[in-house]
Design a protein around this motif. Sequence first.
Motif, mmCIF file in Angstrom:
data_model
loop_
_atom_site.group_PDB
_atom_site.id
_atom_site.type_symbol
_atom_site.label_atom_id
_atom_site.label_comp_id
_atom_site.label_asym_id
_atom_site.label_seq_id
_atom_site.Cartn_x
_atom_site.Cartn_y
_atom_site.Cartn_z
ATOM 1 N N SER A 93 0.846 -1.190 0.000
ATOM 2 C CA SER A 93 0.000 0.000 0.000
ATOM 3 C C SER A 93 0.881 1.240 0.000
ATOM 4 O O SER A 93 1.950 1.252 0.611
ATOM 5 N N VAL A 94 0.425 2.276 -0.695
ATOM 6 C CA VAL A 94 1.167 3.525 -0.802
ATOM 7 C C VAL A 94 0.343 4.631 -0.170
ATOM 8 O O VAL A 94 -0.846 4.764 -0.456
ATOM 9 N N ILE A 95 0.962 5.420 0.697
ATOM 10 C CA ILE A 95 0.283 6.554 1.304
ATOM 11 C C ILE A 95 1.154 7.792 1.131
ATOM 12 O O ILE A 95 2.362 7.745 1.392
ATOM 13 N N ARG A 96 0.551 8.860 0.646
ATOM 14 C CA ARG A 96 1.276 10.108 0.413
ATOM 15 C C ARG A 96 0.411 11.288 0.836
ATOM 16 O O ARG A 96 -0.815 11.167 0.964
ATOM 17 N N VAL A 106 10.951 8.370 0.064
ATOM 18 C CA VAL A 106 10.081 7.199 0.204
ATOM 19 C C VAL A 106 10.599 6.317 1.339
ATOM 20 O O VAL A 106 11.781 5.964 1.370
ATOM 21 N N ILE A 107 9.719 5.986 2.268
ATOM 22 C CA ILE A 107 10.051 5.053 3.349
ATOM 23 C C ILE A 107 9.217 3.792 3.155
ATOM 24 O O ILE A 107 7.994 3.857 3.043
ATOM 25 N N VAL A 108 9.884 2.651 3.084
ATOM 26 C CA VAL A 108 9.211 1.363 2.882
ATOM 27 C C VAL A 108 9.150 0.634 4.219
ATOM 28 O O VAL A 108 10.187 0.281 4.800
ATOM 29 N N TRP A 109 7.933 0.423 4.712
ATOM 30 C CA TRP A 109 7.704 -0.195 6.025
ATOM 31 C C TRP A 109 7.637 -1.716 5.891
ATOM 32 O O TRP A 109 6.783 -2.254 5.195
ATOM 33 N N ASN A 186 15.675 7.871 -3.748
ATOM 34 C CA ASN A 186 15.761 8.152 -2.319
ATOM 35 C C ASN A 186 14.775 7.276 -1.554
ATOM 36 O O ASN A 186 13.732 7.734 -1.091
ATOM 37 N N ILE A 187 15.114 5.992 -1.474
ATOM 38 C CA ILE A 187 14.252 5.006 -0.815
ATOM 39 C C ILE A 187 14.936 4.482 0.443
ATOM 40 O O ILE A 187 16.086 4.049 0.410
ATOM 41 N N THR A 188 14.216 4.558 1.554
ATOM 42 C CA THR A 188 14.699 4.073 2.849
ATOM 43 C C THR A 188 13.848 2.892 3.295
ATOM 44 O O THR A 188 12.617 2.979 3.283
ATOM 45 N N LEU A 189 14.479 1.812 3.697
ATOM 46 C CA LEU A 189 13.753 0.679 4.276
ATOM 47 C C LEU A 189 13.671 0.869 5.785
ATOM 48 O O LEU A 189 14.672 1.172 6.435
ATOM 49 N N PHE A 423 16.671 11.718 8.462
ATOM 50 C CA PHE A 423 17.601 10.675 8.024
ATOM 51 C C PHE A 423 17.189 10.119 6.665
ATOM 52 O O PHE A 423 18.038 9.885 5.789
ATOM 53 N N SER A 424 15.890 9.921 6.469
ATOM 54 C CA SER A 424 15.428 9.354 5.198
ATOM 55 C C SER A 424 15.659 10.321 4.040
ATOM 56 O O SER A 424 15.856 9.885 2.900
ATOM 57 N N ARG A 425 15.641 11.598 4.303
ATOM 58 C CA ARG A 425 15.880 12.583 3.239
ATOM 59 C C ARG A 425 17.356 12.687 2.867
ATOM 60 O O ARG A 425 17.708 12.774 1.694
ATOM 61 N N THR A 426 18.205 12.691 3.898
ATOM 62 C CA THR A 426 19.600 13.092 3.677
ATOM 63 C C THR A 426 20.643 12.056 4.087
ATOM 64 O O THR A 426 21.807 12.185 3.712
ATOM 65 N N GLY A 427 20.243 11.075 4.881
ATOM 66 C CA GLY A 427 21.221 10.143 5.423
ATOM 67 C C GLY A 427 21.990 10.721 6.596
ATOM 68 O O GLY A 427 22.932 10.108 7.099
ATOM 69 N N ARG A 428 21.588 11.886 7.038
ATOM 70 C CA ARG A 428 22.262 12.578 8.139
ATOM 71 C C ARG A 428 21.252 12.989 9.200
ATOM 72 O O ARG A 428 20.062 13.163 8.918
#
Length: 444
Positions: A93-96, A106-109, A186-189, A423-428
Motif C-alpha cells: 500500500s502507498v500513502i502520500r 520514500v520510506i518502505v515499512w 531516495n528510498i529508505t527501508l 535521516f530518510s531525506r539526507t542520510g544525516r
Amino acid sequence: MKSQQNIGTHIFQTPFAKIIALTENGVIKAKSIRYARSVRFQKPIPVQPSSSELLFPDKTPVSPQSISPLIEKMIGPTDLNGFEIEESTQFLSVIRPDNEHTSLPVIVWIHGGSHEIGCGDLSTSDASNWVKEQDIIVVSVSYRLGLFGFLGGDEERPANLGLFDIIEALKWIQTNIESFGGNPENITLLGQSSGGDAIAHLMISEGVEGLFKRVIIQSAPLGLRHKRQKMSAEFLKNTDSIKHETDVLKMMEEYKKRIPSVIKYGLKAVMPFGIQYGFPPLCNEDEAEERWKESAGKIDVLIGLNNDETAFYLKTSEALNTYFGKGFGQKIINKTVQLTTEKIYGKPAELFAENYAKAGGNVYLFRIYSRITDNEIGAAHSIDLPLLFGNEEAWQSAGLIKNIPWEYIHHNGRKLRAVWAEFSRTGRISGESLKPDILELRKI
C-alpha cells in the motif's frame, strides 16, 4: 495533484496500471496493490502491467497466522472482519500527502512479528500523521510469513521465500513510485523487530542493487541469528507431514505442536521462523560480516533498540509475576530484562554499528528510554510503534502504553518522526535537530 474533499478518490496513472486511491483527511492511500503472485513453497512471480483499473479491496489480505494473546493484550485486539486470509500475500500500500509535491523521499515499512504474524496494513502502523507532518511517502509491504515464507531448506520447500517477496516489492516500488510523486533514488527501508532483521539481511542479499539507499533498523533480534541451521532443519522435518494440508488454519494449529524446544536450542527457539543462511538470496553465515562491510559505502544505516525490550514478554507474564512480582523477585525480573535485552538486541546492534563504521559506513546508533517513573514495563518492545506512527484511536486499548498519557506519546513521537524523516531525506541527523527527550542517538 488537486486537493480533494475530506473523503474521495484519486487516480494514479502508473506503468503498472491505473490505480484508484482513497483520499481522506489530507492523505491519499492506494491500498492492497498486488505486486506478485505465488503458489505454495515457490518463488514469487511479479504481476505484469495491465491497462485495467485497480480498485482497493474491501478487506485487507493477510498471511495465514494464529492470533497471539500477548499481542492482543499489549498492542490491541484484531478486528478479524477487516481481513481476508491469503496464502499468496504479496501486497503493498502507498500513502502520500494530498498535495502536488513530487520527488518525495520514500520510506518502505517492513512489519515485524517474529517472521510469523502481522501485516503491512494494520491501523497501529497507519502512517497518515507522519506523511502529513513530514511530506514523505510511506509504502507498507505484506509478504509471506511462517511456514510459507520463513521455513525451508530443501528443493520442495525453499528457504527465505519471504525475503524474495520483499525483493519483488522493492522492484515494483523502484519502477512505479515516481508515478505517486516519490523519488526512486531516495528510498529508505524501515523495519521493526523481525522486519528489522529482514532489512539487515536484505542489505546482503543478491538482487537488491540500487533498490534502496538507506535503512532504519529498529529492535532487530540480531542476537538470535547465529547457528540456527540445526534447529531449522529439525523444524522443517517436523512439519513435513502438514506441508500439503489444504486447510491453512489447520496448518497453523498443527505446526505449533512441532515448534523446536527452548531447552534444546536456547533463546533462538523463541523465534523458530527466520532468515536462513546458505540459501538464496543469502550467503553462508560465516560470510555475512564481510558482506555487511562491503555494503558500508553504499547504504546509510540508522540502527537501535528500546532500552527494556524483553519487558514486553517478561513483565507481562502472569506466571512470572506470581512468583517474582514483588520485592527481591522484582529485582530478579528487572535484571533478567536487562540481560536478555542486551543479549538479543543491544550488543548485536552496537557490534553491527561499530563494524559498519570501521568499514567506512555512515551509521547512527540509537536507544529509546522511558522517562515516566510509574510505567512498569518501561521502554519495552514495540514502544517505538505508537511513537512513530501516532494514531491514538488505534492504540487506545494497548496494554503497552496503559499508564502513559497520549500527550506524552504525541509530543515525543512528533519529534522522533522528524528525526527519522531527516535521516530518510539526507542520510544525516544534524546536531540542530530537535530530538525527543526519550531518544539517545550518536553517530558511530
